[in-house]
Design a protein around this motif. Structure first.
Motif, PDB file in Angstrom:
ATOM      1  N   ASN A  40       6.760 -15.389   8.534  1.00  0.00           N
ATOM      2  CA  ASN A  40       7.036 -16.684   8.065  1.00  0.00           C
ATOM      3  C   ASN A  40       5.924 -16.642   7.391  1.00  0.00           C
ATOM      4  N   LEU A  41       4.807 -16.454   7.710  1.00  0.00           N
ATOM      5  CA  LEU A  41       3.629 -16.321   6.090  1.00  0.00           C
ATOM      6  C   LEU A  41       3.694 -15.568   5.804  1.00  0.00           C
ATOM      7  N   ALA A  42       3.031 -15.253   4.817  1.00  0.00           N
ATOM      8  CA  ALA A  42       2.397 -14.187   3.905  1.00  0.00           C
ATOM      9  C   ALA A  42       1.162 -13.663   3.262  1.00  0.00           C
ATOM     10  N   CYS A  43       0.721 -13.476   4.064  1.00  0.00           N
ATOM     11  CA  CYS A  43      -0.936 -13.342   4.347  1.00  0.00           C
ATOM     12  C   CYS A  43      -1.509 -12.448   3.445  1.00  0.00           C
ATOM     13  N   PHE A  44      -2.162 -12.131   2.722  1.00  0.00           N
ATOM     14  CA  PHE A  44      -2.231 -11.122   0.801  1.00  0.00           C
ATOM     15  C   PHE A  44      -2.747  -9.896   1.725  1.00  0.00           C
ATOM     16  N   TYR A  45      -3.006 -10.058   2.602  1.00  0.00           N
ATOM     17  CA  TYR A  45      -3.837  -8.284   3.036  1.00  0.00           C
ATOM     18  C   TYR A  45      -3.037  -7.872   4.721  1.00  0.00           C
ATOM     19  N   CYS A  46      -1.741  -8.140   4.532  1.00  0.00           N
ATOM     20  CA  CYS A  46      -0.901  -7.867   5.544  1.00  0.00           C
ATOM     21  C   CYS A  46      -0.630  -6.373   5.563  1.00  0.00           C
ATOM     22  N   TYR A  47      -0.667  -5.545   6.493  1.00  0.00           N
ATOM     23  CA  TYR A  47      -0.295  -3.776   5.533  1.00  0.00           C
ATOM     24  C   TYR A  47       1.199  -3.681   6.192  1.00  0.00           C
ATOM     25  N   SER A 198      -7.009  -3.467   4.910  1.00  0.00           N
ATOM     26  CA  SER A 198      -6.106  -2.738   4.409  1.00  0.00           C
ATOM     27  C   SER A 198      -5.525  -3.809   3.300  1.00  0.00           C
ATOM     28  N   ILE A 199      -5.856  -3.750   1.807  1.00  0.00           N
ATOM     29  CA  ILE A 199      -5.573  -5.230   1.332  1.00  0.00           C
ATOM     30  C   ILE A 199      -4.728  -4.152   0.837  1.00  0.00           C
ATOM     31  N   HIS A 200      -3.594  -5.669   0.486  1.00  0.00           N
ATOM     32  CA  HIS A 200      -2.166  -4.965  -0.625  1.00  0.00           C
ATOM     33  C   HIS A 200      -2.061  -5.896  -1.177  1.00  0.00           C
ATOM     34  N   THR A 201      -2.888  -6.304  -2.497  1.00  0.00           N
ATOM     35  CA  THR A 201      -3.397  -6.957  -3.273  1.00  0.00           C
ATOM     36  C   THR A 201      -4.219  -6.400  -4.583  1.00  0.00           C
ATOM     37  N   ASP A 202      -4.338  -6.477  -5.704  1.00  0.00           N
ATOM     38  CA  ASP A 202      -3.967  -6.147  -6.845  1.00  0.00           C
ATOM     39  C   ASP A 202      -6.027  -7.181  -7.362  1.00  0.00           C
ATOM     40  N   ASP A 203      -6.161  -8.055  -6.063  1.00  0.00           N
ATOM     41  CA  ASP A 203      -7.193  -8.997  -6.502  1.00  0.00           C
ATOM     42  C   ASP A 203      -8.642  -8.374  -5.784  1.00  0.00           C
ATOM     43  N   GLU A 204      -9.078  -7.509  -6.749  1.00  0.00           N
ATOM     44  CA  GLU A 204      -9.991  -7.024  -6.116  1.00  0.00           C
ATOM     45  C   GLU A 204     -11.266  -8.230  -5.705  1.00  0.00           C
TER      46      GLU A 204
END
Length: 252
Positions: A40-47, A198-204
């Motif tokens: 139900n969430l969408a944490c940007f760092y979820c691996y 384990s970052i899954h984002t393009d936002d450095e």
């Protein structure tokens, strides 16, 4: 004399560790199972593949078979993850199967569906609750309202007599929340795990720098030495401080 389940678990784990050290006979002692990619969430760092909702979900029957096979291989601890594991329709049966084999069972949850699954969750040995920091900093990472739900989950787990750990993922959004998290864990007398994502984002801009990472682990070590309930051995923290590679670099 009748041995308690916990004592038998401890003896089995100890025996397998000794066997490995002496004979180099390995077994998958500790297993993480990602039950579902639904959340139900969408944490940007979820691996896990939580952002790919079309991935076919593994059935309850298949998970039960997998648990049986890990038991045969010597597994003693199974930690159930997601996505959000309580969204899997077979969560109750899966927990039951782990406990049938007298394995240690942990569930890591965001806390939203505690009441709905309270009968099943009261049977687990440990509940990992995701809290990333203060309300503002947690909700930057995990979404509005997630902090309050996590605190409610913490209170439920305490009232149920469960072993609890707070599980925090540290980004630039919440790197200043370590003080709060350590005090929260001490106040509630629960363990605290902190980890870098384990970052899954393009936002450095959300990634802590190498210097920030080192400073962070030095603070973790200081809290550990002061007696706060940090769920890492000092040797593990020292290992993190001596990590020879750049931040977020994957090493095969």
């Amino acid at each position: 004399m009748v041995l308690s389940t916990k004592l038998k678990q401890s003896l089995r784990i100890g025996t397998k560790l000794v066997r490995y050290n002496l004979l180099k006979k390995r077994c998958p002692l500790f297993i993480n199972l990602l039950l579902t990619n639904r959340c139900n969430l969408a944490c940007f760092y979820c691996y896990p593949q939580v952002f790919n909702r079309k991935v076919k979900e593994i059935s309850t029957e298949k998970w039960l078979d997998i648990i049986d096979k890990f038991h045969e291989m010597g597994t003693e601890v199974i930690s159930l993850h997601g996505g959000e594991p309580t969204l899997h329709p077979g969560i109750g049966e899966i927990i039951e199967r782990v406990k049938k084999h007298e394995m240690i069972c942990e569930v890591v949850t965001n806390g939203y569906y505690i009441e709905k699954n309270k009968t099943a969750l009261k049977k687990v040995d440990s509940l990992g609750i995701s809290i990333d920091g203060t309300k503002d900093e947690n909700d930057k990472n995990r979404g509005d309202g997630s902090f309050q739900k996590a605190l409610e989950a913490l209170e439920f787990a305490k009232s149920s007599g469960l072993t609890i750990r707070i599980k925090a993922v540290i980004t630039k959004n919440n790197i200043s929340s370590l003080d709060y998290l350590c005090n929260l864990a001490k106040e509630h007398q629960v363990h605290l795990n902190v980890t870098l994502p384990s970052i899954h984002t393009d936002d450095e801009d959300l990634l802590p720098t190498t210097e920030q990472t080192i400073e962070f682990w030095e603070k973790v070590k200081d809290y550990k030495l002061k007696g706060y309930p940090i769920a890492y051995a000092l040797s593990s923290i020292d290992y993190m401080l001596k990590w020879p590679f750049e931040r977020n670099k994957w090493v095969d």
